[in-house]
Design a protein around this motif. Structure first.
Motif, short mmCIF file in Angstrom:
data_model
loop_
_atom_site.label_atom_id
_atom_site.label_comp_id
_atom_site.label_asym_id
_atom_site.label_seq_id
_atom_site.Cartn_x
_atom_site.Cartn_y
_atom_site.Cartn_z
N UNK A 139 -20.40 16.48 -88.05
CA UNK A 139 -22.22 16.52 -87.41
C UNK A 139 -21.67 15.22 -86.46
N UNK A 140 -22.29 15.33 -85.36
CA UNK A 140 -22.64 14.77 -84.41
C UNK A 140 -23.99 14.46 -84.58
N UNK A 141 -24.40 12.91 -84.45
CA UNK A 141 -25.73 13.19 -84.41
C UNK A 141 -26.13 12.23 -83.32
N UNK A 142 -27.41 12.21 -82.70
CA UNK A 142 -27.92 11.18 -81.72
C UNK A 142 -28.24 10.18 -81.73
N UNK A 143 -28.26 9.70 -80.77
CA UNK A 143 -29.66 8.03 -81.10
C UNK A 143 -30.85 8.31 -82.16
N UNK A 144 -31.31 9.24 -82.12
CA UNK A 144 -32.64 8.85 -82.95
C UNK A 144 -34.00 8.64 -82.10
N UNK A 145 -34.99 9.08 -82.29
CA UNK A 145 -36.43 8.70 -81.39
C UNK A 145 -37.03 8.51 -82.29
N UNK A 146 -37.84 6.79 -81.92
CA UNK A 146 -38.88 7.00 -83.08
C UNK A 146 -40.26 7.16 -82.93
N UNK A 147 -40.99 8.55 -83.86
CA UNK A 147 -41.80 8.89 -83.72
C UNK A 147 -43.39 8.49 -84.46
N UNK A 148 -44.06 8.09 -83.34
CA UNK A 148 -45.63 7.52 -83.78
C UNK A 148 -46.46 7.50 -83.85
N UNK A 149 -47.21 8.17 -85.01
CA UNK A 149 -48.46 9.07 -84.47
C UNK A 149 -49.32 8.45 -85.26
N UNK A 150 -50.56 8.19 -83.98
CA UNK A 150 -51.72 7.40 -85.03
C UNK A 150 -52.83 8.35 -84.89
N UNK A 151 -53.74 7.74 -86.00
CA UNK A 151 -54.60 7.91 -86.28
C UNK A 151 -55.73 8.53 -85.48
#
Lengths: 111, 115
Positions: free
Chosen positions: A99-111
């Motif tokens: 399994x090869x992973x990407x570097x990731x994306x940080x998701x911020x959901x604002x109320x």
């Protein structure tokens, strides 16, 4: 050599709107793709997957789309909720079952 | 069903010291993985076991890293001697069987800081 790339390190979305996270890959031997979600101080948890023979897989609010010709997949979250705020990793299996992973994306959901 | 267990959760050592991490996979899972996750990057596979045999260790820095999985259950990952660049989170994961293109279940990780 990054075979799986997530070019957006972060994404901010308003609650209730759609979140779209993107992932590109270079290895045409990848045949199964997964998205993982990670909260701080926890290990990644599986979210949704798609086989290379499909172009879409849906699970509740989460849908993954695969465009093999473009070597691109995306994760759609509709509607986005504050609890969806986390780091999302795209990952791909090759024939060697590694399994090869990407570097990731940080998701911020604002109320 | 109990998840993947790892210990310790945090470890701080000086460079050139040794350190060991422990992992207990989900009961019945034949395949066990160790990943290294450096800050800001995705997890990178270090070694993969099927029962107590090594399937892939091509990305394990064998001059300083070693891993074993005794009796095909628990596993330990050792670093000797540690370098500054080994500072990372070490994740253990398990899956039901090798060859299944499915979900891997991750433990909470061990955060290693090398000073």
């Amino acid at each position: 050599d990054q075979q799986v790339k997530q070019n957006s390190p972060s994404l901010s979305v308003q609650e209730g709107r759609i979140s779209i996270l993107n992932c590109d890959y270079t290895n045409s031997m990848f045949d199964y793709f997964l998205w993982y979600k990670k909260y701080p101080a926890e290990g990644p948890t599986f979210l949704i997957s798609i086989s290379s023979i499909k172009d879409k897989n849906e699970d509740g609010r989460f849908t993954v789309f695969l465009n093999k010709s473009a070597k691109h997949l995306s994760l759609h979250i509709v509607p986005s909720q504050p609890g969806d705020s986390a780091v999302y990793f795209c990952a791909a299996y090759n024939a060697g079952n590694m399994l090869t992973f990407g570097g990731g994306t940080r998701l911020m959901v604002k109320p | 069903e109990a998840g993947v267990a790892q210990s310790p959760r945090y470890k701080i050592i000086e460079k050139r010291q040794s350190v060991a991490f422990w992992c207990n996979p989900i009961s019945g899972h034949a395949t066990l993985y160790w990943y290294q996750q450096i800050l800001g990057q995705g997890p990178k596979l270090l070694i993969q076991f099927q029962n107590n045999g090594v399937v892939d260790d091509s990305q394990l820095p064998k001059d300083r890293f070693s891993a074993e999985r005794l009796k095909g259950v628990d596993s330990t990952l050792k670093i000797q001697p540690a370098k500054l660049e080994d500072s990372a989170v070490y994740l253990c994961a398990s899956s039901l069987d090798y060859g299944e293109l499915g979900e891997q279940f991750f433990g909470p990780g061990t955060r290693l800081t090398v000073l």
